[in-house]
Design a protein around this motif. Structure first.
Motif, short mmCIF file in Angstrom:
data_model
loop_
_atom_site.label_atom_id
_atom_site.label_comp_id
_atom_site.label_asym_id
_atom_site.label_seq_id
_atom_site.Cartn_x
_atom_site.Cartn_y
_atom_site.Cartn_z
N VAL A 143 0.87 -1.18 0.00
CA VAL A 143 0.00 0.00 0.00
C VAL A 143 0.91 1.23 0.00
CG1 VAL A 143 -1.94 -1.10 1.18
CG2 VAL A 143 -0.20 0.04 2.53
N LEU A 144 0.33 2.39 -0.30
CA LEU A 144 1.11 3.61 -0.33
C LEU A 144 0.77 4.42 0.91
CD1 LEU A 144 3.06 4.54 -2.51
CD2 LEU A 144 1.21 5.94 -3.48
N GLY A 145 1.78 4.79 1.70
CA GLY A 145 1.45 5.58 2.89
C GLY A 145 2.60 5.67 3.85
N ASP A 146 2.25 5.76 5.12
CA ASP A 146 3.24 5.93 6.17
C ASP A 146 3.24 4.67 7.03
OD1 ASP A 146 4.99 7.77 7.86
OD2 ASP A 146 3.50 7.08 9.31
N GLU A 147 4.37 3.96 7.01
CA GLU A 147 4.42 2.65 7.66
C GLU A 147 4.11 2.71 9.15
OE1 GLU A 147 7.37 0.01 6.20
OE2 GLU A 147 7.49 -1.13 8.07
N GLY A 177 -6.66 -9.25 -1.28
CA GLY A 177 -6.89 -8.18 -2.25
C GLY A 177 -8.37 -8.16 -2.59
N VAL A 178 -8.97 -6.97 -2.62
CA VAL A 178 -10.36 -6.82 -3.05
C VAL A 178 -10.37 -5.70 -4.07
CG1 VAL A 178 -12.73 -6.30 -2.33
CG2 VAL A 178 -11.21 -7.50 -0.76
N GLY A 179 -10.48 -6.08 -5.37
CA GLY A 179 -10.41 -5.07 -6.43
C GLY A 179 -9.08 -4.35 -6.37
N ASP A 180 -9.14 -3.01 -6.34
CA ASP A 180 -7.91 -2.20 -6.29
C ASP A 180 -7.46 -1.95 -4.87
OD1 ASP A 180 -8.32 -1.98 -8.92
OD2 ASP A 180 -9.04 0.10 -8.90
N THR A 181 -8.06 -2.67 -3.91
CA THR A 181 -7.71 -2.37 -2.52
C THR A 181 -7.12 -3.61 -1.84
OG1 THR A 181 -9.87 -3.00 -1.64
CG2 THR A 181 -9.61 -0.70 -2.32
N GLY A 235 -8.42 5.34 2.54
CA GLY A 235 -9.08 4.05 2.74
C GLY A 235 -10.35 4.18 3.57
N SER A 236 -10.88 3.02 3.98
CA SER A 236 -12.12 3.04 4.77
C SER A 236 -12.05 1.96 5.84
CB SER A 236 -13.31 2.80 3.85
OG SER A 236 -13.17 1.55 3.22
N VAL A 237 -12.89 2.12 6.87
CA VAL A 237 -12.93 1.13 7.96
C VAL A 237 -14.33 0.53 8.04
CG1 VAL A 237 -11.15 2.18 9.42
CG2 VAL A 237 -13.50 2.95 9.63
N PHE A 249 -13.06 -6.36 12.52
CA PHE A 249 -12.80 -5.00 12.05
C PHE A 249 -12.01 -5.10 10.75
CE2 PHE A 249 -14.13 -2.04 15.38
CZ PHE A 249 -14.38 -2.91 16.42
N THR A 250 -12.41 -4.32 9.74
CA THR A 250 -11.67 -4.36 8.47
C THR A 250 -11.18 -2.97 8.08
OG1 THR A 250 -13.72 -4.09 7.25
CG2 THR A 250 -12.92 -6.33 7.49
N LEU A 251 -10.01 -2.97 7.47
CA LEU A 251 -9.45 -1.74 6.90
C LEU A 251 -9.26 -1.99 5.42
CD1 LEU A 251 -6.39 -1.17 9.27
CD2 LEU A 251 -8.77 -0.51 9.62
N ARG A 252 -9.70 -1.06 4.60
CA ARG A 252 -9.41 -1.17 3.16
C ARG A 252 -8.54 -0.01 2.74
NH1 ARG A 252 -14.42 -3.48 -0.32
NH2 ARG A 252 -14.50 -5.44 0.83
N LEU A 253 -7.46 -0.36 2.08
CA LEU A 253 -6.50 0.67 1.66
C LEU A 253 -6.22 0.51 0.18
CD1 LEU A 253 -4.17 0.02 4.70
CD2 LEU A 253 -5.30 2.21 4.26
N PRO A 254 -6.01 1.63 -0.53
CA PRO A 254 -5.69 1.50 -1.96
C PRO A 254 -4.42 0.67 -2.13
CG PRO A 254 -6.06 3.81 -1.35
CD PRO A 254 -6.04 3.02 -0.07
#
Ligand code: ADP
Length: 270
Positions: A143-147, A177-181, A235-237, A249-254
């Motif tokens: 994912v792209l972000g801050d580790e 993986g779910v689609g682009d996330t 992303g979304s929770v 609990f789920t996290l979805r991230l690009p």
């Protein structure tokens, strides 16, 4: 909802052109309201441990000739002061996440690293609580972000899973993986969350069971921090729960894949 629109006219050069700039003040009013609420919540939350410490200090003074009682009060003071320190630390963290501070430059982050570090941070607590943690799924995703922020988000979910589950149960940390996330999920076999509380648990300082949260050293900010980190990452929770059976609990991230075009070409044998 637009509460007010401010119009400003500005002449543009000699041609007499006029630009109308519409400032939507809704957002700034909303930010201001969030800040006011936050300060009110924080003052209220700080009063509890500070008040408890005061009462306990008085109890120690009054019981000075009873070493057993002194010891008991001192233990509770240690617990309350640790919770207070954590509360202050998390308030600072959340206010940074909510504020206009420049965000760290996003970098490719291997999900496997995030999960391993989050598990590591909860290893001792899980062992002490007799709970086993298993990672399920392919952790090769990126994912792209801050580790470090992403580690905090997953570690907070794991910590809750451990805190709100009985001994001998299991916690699953899934990735797929779910689609682009990329979806990261934390599933426990714990006490679960009642339907009426479910949509409020991501609010700061909201607790389904305040006594239990306090006893486990909770601050009521863990999930608010998770939500801010994930939305700052685009992303979304989500949460699913059944009382007495457990929660997920789920996290979805690009998702992020290395651009193959950027990889060095193998040298030409000729
Ligand atoms: P806390 O510090 O109280 O754990 P959080 O923001 O992390 O605060 O969570 C908010 C509330 O949501 C908790 O007080 C608890 O009631 C509920 N909760 C969070 N995670 C779980 C879980 N895995 N199982 C059951 N309840 C949970």
């Amino acid at each position: 909802e637009v509460l007010a629109v401010r119009a400003r006219t500005r002449p543009l050069g000699a041609g007499g052109l006029v630009a109308v700039i519409l400032d939507d003040v809704t957002e700034s009013r909303r930010v201001e309201a969030v800040r006011r609420d936050f300060v009110a919540n924080v003052s209220h939350e700080l009063k509890t441990p500070v008040g408890a410490l005061h009462v306990l200090a008085e109890a120690v003074q009054a019981a000075s000739d009873d070493p057993v009682a002194v010891r008991r009060f001192a233990d509770r003071m240690t617990h309350e002061s640790a919770r207070l320190a954590r509360l202050v630390q998390e308030i600072i963290h959340l206010s940074r996440l909510q504020g206009a501070e420049p965000r760290p430059l996003p970098r490719p982050v291997p999900v496997g690293n995030v999960l391993a570090e989050a598990v590591d941070r909860n290893r001792l607590a899980a062992q002490a609580a007799g709970i086993s943690v298993a990672v399920i799924g392919n952790t090769d995703a990126g994912v792209l972000g801050d580790e470090s922020q992403l580690v905090t988000a997953v570690a907070n979910l794991l910590e809750n899973a451990v805190n709100y589950s009985p001994r001998g149960t299991r916690v699953g940390l899934g990735v797929r993986g779910v689609g682009d996330t990329v979806e990261i999920s934390v599933t426990d076999e714990g006490i679960g969350i009642a339907e009426k509380d479910l949509e409020r648990v991501f609010e700061r300082f909201y607790r389904a069971d305040p006594a239990r949260s306090r006893q486990t050293g909770g601050t009521g900010l863990g999930l608010a921090i998770v939500k801010h980190i994930v939305t700052n990452h685009g992303g979304s929770v989500g949460v699913w729960s059944s009382e007495g059976a457990g929660s997920t609990f789920t996290l979805r991230l690009p998702a992020y894949w290395e651009d193959p075009g950027e990889q060095a070409e193998p040298p030409d044998p000729d």
